[in-house]
Design an enzyme around this catalytic site. Sequence first.
Site, PDB file in Angstrom:
ATOM      1  N   HIS A  37       0.872  -1.258   0.069  1.00 31.06           N
ATOM      2  CA  HIS A  37      -0.079   0.042   0.077  1.00 31.06           C
ATOM      3  C   HIS A  37       0.873   1.137  -0.038  1.00 31.06           C
ATOM      4  CE1 HIS A  37      -2.824  -2.677   2.235  1.00 31.06           C
ATOM      5  NE2 HIS A  37      -3.506  -2.329   1.114  1.00 31.06           N
ATOM      6  N   SER A 190      -0.094  -8.918   1.137  1.00 34.16           N
ATOM      7  CA  SER A 190      -1.653  -8.675   1.255  1.00 34.16           C
ATOM      8  C   SER A 190      -1.833  -8.435   2.488  1.00 34.16           C
ATOM      9  CB  SER A 190      -2.412 -10.060   0.689  1.00 34.16           C
ATOM     10  OG  SER A 190      -3.447 -10.258   1.076  1.00 34.16           O
TER      11      SER A 190
END
Length: 284
Positions: A37, A190
């Site tokens: 991210h 993830s």
Amino acid sequence: MNRIKTISELRKIISDYKRLGKTIAFVPTMGNLHQGHLQLVSMAQKQADIVVCSIFVNPLQFGEGEDFAQYPRTLDDDCHKLQKIACDIVFAPAMSELYPQSKQQGQDQTQVVLPGISDILEGASRPGHFTGVATIVAKLFNIVQADKAIFGAKDYQQLQIIKQFVKDLCFPIEILSHPIVREANGLAMSSRNAYLSKEQRAQAALIQQSLQKIAQQLRAGARNYQQLENDAQQLLDAQGFVSDYISIRCPDLSLPEEHCRDWVVLAAIKLGSTRLLDNIEVSL
Ligand code: PAF
């Protein structure tokens, strides 16, 4: 860094920036931020003057019996990470802000449905998932009014779906993708990796290795797609994984012909109770 909870507050700040001629890039997330991210945010910073990152665990994209309740919610920690890399705005709305007056967390309100592409691969295994994703992303696009939005390539089908509804519904936003960010052993990063034990994390490297093997076979001229998929699935299943699918597709996710020169190989593999996604793009 500005931490914002309401649509009206965000709209005011964005319109002030726009009046000053600033461009806006947007990174939508469900939080529990990892290096993947943060790299999306860094890319966004190179693309525009102001970066907005949203954090919202969207109930509409989780099916019954999925991990909506357990999904890791780490807002303070996420904001700390975003502050450290100088993200400008975090938009972290409450459920009631995004699905007001809804008795069913958005199920009883307007939804964005993409026929066909939403029903294959991830959509076949998770009915309704992509309607939930497209609906929340469309809402967030309307709220943030960004010039560009950045998505990770790990969720390949999600990315295609977002590009399609943006085109179909004429959203004035450019969609950019960031390559998959991986752990040192090749495991795609993830938020759901948090569910894996140390041993499982090491073992999960096999997923990327089996996709690499298919990529090599395609480059070497193999075209028996079904056979390649079955061999890889059997190999993983023999190692304790439960493969949902390994699928060789054209970049637009249609089924490939023998004369293809570009493919994407997508995998959804369960390890214990954790469902992991990965993919690899292959071109001759
Ligand atoms: O990829 C995700 O984290 C989510 O699907 C998204 C795009 C933030 C929508 O909830």
